[in-house]
Scaffold this motif. Structure first.
Motif, mmCIF file in Angstrom:
data_model
loop_
_atom_site.group_PDB
_atom_site.id
_atom_site.type_symbol
_atom_site.label_atom_id
_atom_site.label_comp_id
_atom_site.label_asym_id
_atom_site.label_seq_id
_atom_site.Cartn_x
_atom_site.Cartn_y
_atom_site.Cartn_z
ATOM 1 N N PRO A 10 0.820 -1.213 0.000
ATOM 2 C CA PRO A 10 0.000 0.000 0.000
ATOM 3 C C PRO A 10 0.854 1.265 0.000
ATOM 4 O O PRO A 10 1.927 1.302 0.599
ATOM 5 N N ALA A 11 0.346 2.263 -0.676
ATOM 6 C CA ALA A 11 1.022 3.564 -0.696
ATOM 7 C C ALA A 11 0.968 4.173 0.700
ATOM 8 O O ALA A 11 0.074 3.855 1.495
ATOM 9 N N ALA A 12 1.911 5.040 0.981
ATOM 10 C CA ALA A 12 1.920 5.743 2.261
ATOM 11 C C ALA A 12 0.625 6.542 2.410
ATOM 12 O O ALA A 12 0.134 7.115 1.436
ATOM 13 N N ILE A 13 0.087 6.575 3.619
ATOM 14 C CA ILE A 13 -1.151 7.326 3.856
ATOM 15 C C ILE A 13 -0.862 8.660 4.544
ATOM 16 O O ILE A 13 -1.735 9.251 5.145
ATOM 17 N N GLY A 14 0.360 9.114 4.418
ATOM 18 C CA GLY A 14 0.768 10.377 5.009
ATOM 19 C C GLY A 14 2.062 10.845 4.372
ATOM 20 O O GLY A 14 2.508 10.292 3.360
ATOM 21 N N PRO A 15 2.699 11.845 4.962
ATOM 22 C CA PRO A 15 3.931 12.404 4.400
ATOM 23 C C PRO A 15 5.166 11.578 4.759
ATOM 24 O O PRO A 15 6.034 12.007 5.523
ATOM 25 N N PRO A 33 -2.297 -3.590 8.045
ATOM 26 C CA PRO A 33 -2.985 -4.525 7.162
ATOM 27 C C PRO A 33 -3.865 -3.862 6.096
ATOM 28 O O PRO A 33 -5.087 -4.014 6.070
ATOM 29 N N LEU A 34 -3.217 -3.141 5.205
ATOM 30 C CA LEU A 34 -3.875 -2.615 4.012
ATOM 31 C C LEU A 34 -3.399 -3.435 2.830
ATOM 32 O O LEU A 34 -2.224 -3.811 2.765
ATOM 33 N N GLN A 51 -1.422 -10.071 6.311
ATOM 34 C CA GLN A 51 -1.382 -8.974 5.345
ATOM 35 C C GLN A 51 -0.191 -8.061 5.614
ATOM 36 O O GLN A 51 0.470 -7.603 4.681
ATOM 37 N N VAL A 52 0.101 -7.798 6.869
ATOM 38 C CA VAL A 52 1.266 -6.976 7.204
ATOM 39 C C VAL A 52 2.535 -7.626 6.655
ATOM 40 O O VAL A 52 3.385 -6.954 6.061
#
Length: 124
Positions: A10-15, A33-34, A51-52
Motif C-alpha cells: 500500500p502507498a503511504a497514507i501520510g507524508p 494490514p492494508l 497482510q502486514v
C-alpha cells in the motif's frame, strides 16, 4: 539515500515513504494490514498479521532485502491478549531466522488496526 516505493504494497497514507535504504541498511515504515490497493483487511489478528507480512515482503524485495535479512522488527499491537495468536503467525515468517524484536501494546494504531510492524534489514 534511496526512497523505496512499490505498487506491491500500500502507498503511504501520510507524508512518508514505504522505506529508505542508506548504506547497506533498509528501514521500513510501519506496515499495517492494508492491501496494495489500499483496502483495509478487517478480521482477526492472524488475518491482519498475514497482510502486514505480505506488505513487508514487498517493500523488502523492492529494497533488495528479504525477511531473511531482517535485523530488527518492532511490533505495535493493540491488545496484548492477542499476542499468542499474533506470535503463531509471526513464527511462520520468522522460523529459522529470528531477528531481534520489540513488541509493545499501544492505545491506538492508524485506521484502528490490530497490528503494525516495522523492520530494519541488511541490503544485499
Amino acid at each position: 539515500m534511496k526512497k523505496i516505493d512499490t505498487k506491491k504494497a500500500p502507498a503511504a497514507i501520510g507524508p512518508y515513504c514505504q522505506g529508505i535504504v542508506i548504506d547497506q541498511l533498509f528501514f521500513s515504515s510501519g506496515q499495517i494490514p492494508l492491501t496494495p490497493e489500499g483496502e483495509l483487511v478487517n478480521g482477526s489478528i492472524e488475518e491482519q498479521t498475514h497482510q502486514v507480512f505480505s506488505n513487508l515482503k514487498a517493500v523488502l524485495e523492492e529494497a533488495g532485502a528479504s525477511l531473511e535479512t531482517v535485523i530488527k522488527a518492532t511490533v505495535f499491537i493493540k491488545d496484548m491478549n492477542t499476542f499468542a495468536a499474533f506470535n503463531e503467525v509471526y513464527g511462520e515468517y520468522f522460523n529459522e531466522h529470528k531477528p531481534a524484536r520489540s513488541c509493545v501494546e499501544v492505545a491506538r494504531l492508524p485506521k484502528d488496526v490490530l497490528v503494525e510492524i516495522e523492520v530494519i534489514a541488511s541490503v544485499q
